[in-house]
Design an enzyme around this catalytic site. Structure first.
Site, PDB file in Angstrom:
ATOM      1  N   THR A 159       0.878  -1.169   0.000  1.00 13.71           N
ATOM      2  CA  THR A 159       0.000   0.000   0.000  1.00 13.71           C
ATOM      3  C   THR A 159       0.921   1.226   0.000  1.00 13.71           C
ATOM      4  O   THR A 159       1.412   1.608  -1.053  1.00 13.71           O
ATOM      5  CB  THR A 159      -0.975  -0.020   1.203  1.00 13.71           C
ATOM      6  N   LYS A 185       3.838  -7.413   3.352  1.00 11.93           N
ATOM      7  CA  LYS A 185       3.609  -5.969   3.311  1.00 11.93           C
ATOM      8  C   LYS A 185       3.407  -5.483   4.744  1.00 11.93           C
ATOM      9  O   LYS A 185       2.946  -6.239   5.611  1.00 11.93           O
ATOM     10  CB  LYS A 185       2.414  -5.599   2.449  1.00 11.93           C
ATOM     11  N   THR A 196      -2.000  -2.561   7.332  1.00 10.74           N
ATOM     12  CA  THR A 196      -2.242  -3.992   7.442  1.00 10.74           C
ATOM     13  C   THR A 196      -0.938  -4.736   7.257  1.00 10.74           C
ATOM     14  O   THR A 196      -0.110  -4.341   6.451  1.00 10.74           O
ATOM     15  CB  THR A 196      -3.239  -4.452   6.367  1.00 10.74           C
ATOM     16  N   GLU A 282       5.722   3.717   9.350  1.00  7.74           N
ATOM     17  CA  GLU A 282       5.458   5.058   8.814  1.00  7.74           C
ATOM     18  C   GLU A 282       6.398   6.107   9.394  1.00  7.74           C
ATOM     19  O   GLU A 282       6.444   6.320  10.598  1.00  7.74           O
ATOM     20  CB  GLU A 282       4.028   5.449   9.102  1.00  7.74           C
ATOM     21  N   ASN A 405       0.116  10.677   9.081  1.00  6.02           N
ATOM     22  CA  ASN A 405      -1.151  10.258   9.655  1.00  6.02           C
ATOM     23  C   ASN A 405      -2.110  11.386   9.987  1.00  6.02           C
ATOM     24  O   ASN A 405      -3.275  11.151  10.267  1.00  6.02           O
ATOM     25  CB  ASN A 405      -0.890   9.402  10.896  1.00  6.02           C
ATOM     26  N   THR A 410      -4.678  16.871   3.416  1.00  9.56           N
ATOM     27  CA  THR A 410      -4.756  18.332   3.275  1.00  9.56           C
ATOM     28  C   THR A 410      -3.573  18.858   2.485  1.00  9.56           C
ATOM     29  O   THR A 410      -2.657  18.128   2.173  1.00  9.56           O
ATOM     30  CB  THR A 410      -4.798  19.004   4.655  1.00  9.56           C
TER      31      THR A 410
END
Lengths: 410, 410
Positions: A159, A185, A196, A282, A405, A410
């Site tokens: 992803t 992943k 996930t 992340e 996150n 935006t």
């Protein structure tokens, strides 16, 4: 006399899901993602003994239910289909129908019984699959044995992961080499979902589904279950393994003299993939490994290790290269595990920073440099409560985590 | 006929620890912090029935051990001394000696038995108290009844909190008004420590120590224990209450007809302080309140609420004003509580975003505006598993959280 002895369990650089004989794979773009591949299949030339572990989330996604049903049927699989971009989670009756339909179409495509097909999805939750695209994917997907086909699959399941994740391990059983390969992943955000974790494992080992299930569960407990990026569990997490039995050895089970080799190899493969997932968390800049020894039990050691590696304060301290042992103590302190504070030693890298309940004098600058410069930061905790051992892996908490996150819309 | 009826339990704006009769306080600068006040005392004119709850951390700091011993002696306290800047945690034998010494000096200063003195500390862990400064503080501290003395105490207990925290509640018992006041400090980082939560409560209620202990425990369970800034528990967390019995009513216990009023009032006071702490979390821009109803039990509701409010993904979504119900589902999904996914409704503010396992069509812009503009964001979850209710409070996760915790030394 100089003989280079082959280890009985060893990693193979550059290997993956197609390293074991008898498997094929493919990955294509069917329009779920803008440009990238988003639909993949792993195919076994013969029915493979299979096993899987699933998310503990109360909100288990539709594809997991279908996969569970397939494996429950006879413990055999011949194909696993996975799409990215849409997780088919929280989609109610329609989601379940769509997952069944996907299974049916892949079964037709490869002329298999439906129960020989497993289904996995990852991506946005709360959205239904665009079934016309999935149908197209099911009829167009092709599988091959070459390196690029493995890569195509590895890419199709991502992803917002930054890198592909693959691993391979060779294990000696009955004097012969068997191979275990894997792709995974990890954690990346797609609105409006949590990341996930998916793991796909192939092997030519000769092993029955129930034995494989127990080996997988054991391997996952100390590896995939010991990583944390942000403490979240997805609706779609799954690790699945197919063993096609093409390797020429006696069936593996706990009484087989080389059983430990296999268990160790499978665990090593899972650990390799799990660490790749943690490192690609992340916004992460580092892999963090916490090792706990001397705990009351292995379970206690695992809990303590995961508490430390999951602590926002420890994670930000690592990002800031701050040798802040107080945060490690804090994180351990509120773990539910058995713990004697007065007999606890803590190392950051090779440096003892806290010993037997007392802060140590140490070179803060050199420990800070270690935390700053290493891509792989190690924290070691030694208790004196027993022989329990455990590890956990995570990553640092950075501005980019908040950015990814909080503001990706935006 | 228009009579404005007084509520039996009500908040009093502007009140605090000196609102109940019979208490004095003071706060001074003794040089533990650069300029700010760092040493305070609450004093009761008569021995007060007392109770406290303590951190669940395995690494309990020295002052907590001394306080426990004091309260265990006869359930009576007349003074609480608190210093900020240095937590006296992980300081071994010396730390314990220093905490006892502090107690002894305050006892001398106010001519009390040592067991009538409680000790609290907050700040850096792993550093010993500079006892000459503490000794000076113990001999110089003065206590008074005026508003400024309460403020001085409130200031003296802060670390990197941005604002003072005080609250007051009045409760009708036997037709008379009793008063409960409180001060608190919350979560702010001082190298190398996690934040510490301290709560100090005073009341003129007539209640015995054991009954007070059970009321405090109950109140803390649904308030202080239901806030989370970053999931960490400090070595020094403590909430302590002194009841001096100067109010003219029959002793409170569970058989007293106004018992529920008192319990409700104490809980309301704790909730008020707890929310102030959550709102002042590191880098926070908002207070987040999660309410869960219809859970299998109150315990389940509390666990689910805390899981949601503690989720990094939910916290970053709130910071980003992203009405990302998938993250709420994700956080609930991996709670250990009993939960039926298919009967779950989720509201953000007043807007239904997820109902009975299915996403709802809603105005994303207006929900996003609500999240962006409100200082107090509410998430409500309705299950259909029972009558269990619970709330939890936290804050958003921002760049500043990472900044404060990663780079305050560079």
């Amino acid at each position: 006399m100089s003989v280079i002895e082959k280890k009985t369990v060893q990693k193979v650089e550059g290997g993956g899901i197609l390293s074991p004989a008898g498997f094929k794979a493919g990955g294509i773009h069917i329009g779920l993602r803008y440009e990238k591949k988003d639909f993949g299949v792993i195919y076994s030339e013969r029915p493979a003994q299979s096993a899987a572990v699933y998310t503990q989330s109360h909100f288990q996604a539709a594809p997991l239910k279908v996969t569970q049903e397939s494996i429950a049927s006879a413990g055999l699989l011949q194909a696993i289909v996975c799409n990215s971009a849409i997780a088919n989670a929280c989609t109610g009756e329609q989601g379940l129908k769509d997952a069944y339909k996907t299974r049916e179409l892949i079964a037709k495509r490869f002329r298999l019984p439906e129960e020989y097909v497993a289904v996995a999805s990852t991506g946005v939750i709360g959205e239904c699959l665009p079934m016309e695209k999935i149908e197209q994917g099911c009829s167009h997907i092709a599988v091959h044995k070459d390196y690029n086909s493995a890569k195509s699959f590895q890419q199709a399941i991502l992803t917002t992961d930054l890198v592909e994740k693959a691993a391979c391990v060779e294990v000696t059983v009955d004097g012969k080499t068997i191979t275990i390969g894997g792709a995974a992943k990890g954690s990346g955000m797609i609105h409006p979902n949590m990341g996930t974790m998916l793991g796909f494992i192939t092997t030519d080992a000769n092993i029955s589904a129930p034995v494989l299930q127990s080996a997988l569960k054991k391997a996952v407990n100390t590896t995939f279950n010991q990583i944390t990026v942000d403490g979240e569990t997805s609706t779609n997490d799954m690790v699945i393994v197919m063993a096609n039995g093409t390797a020429d050895h006696k069936p593996l089970n706990e009484n087989h003299p080389d059983w430990e080799n296999f268990q160790e190899g499978l665990t090593l493969l899972c650990e390799d993939l799990a660490k790749q997932i943690a490192r690609d968390g992340e916004g992460a800049t580092k892999l963090v490994e916490v090792s706990v020894k001397g705990a009351h039990s292995d379970g206690d050691a695992k809990v303590i290790a995961k508490k430390i590696v999951g602590s926002n304060l420890v994670k930000t301290a690592i990002y800031g290269a701050d040798p802040n042992w107080g945060r490690i103590v804090g994180a351990m302190g509120h773990s539910p595990a058995v713990l004697q504070p007065d007999t606890c030693d803590i190392y950051i890298g090779g440096e003892l920073v806290f010993s037997e309940g007392t802060p140590q004098v140490f070179n803060e600058q050199s420990v800070s440099d270690y935390m700053k410069n290493e891509e792989h930061v190690e924290i070691s905790v030694f208790l004196k409560d027993g022989a329990g051992e455990g590890k956990a892996w995570g990553c640092d908490l950075t501005y980019d985590y908040v950015k990814i996150n909080a503001s990706y819309r935006t």
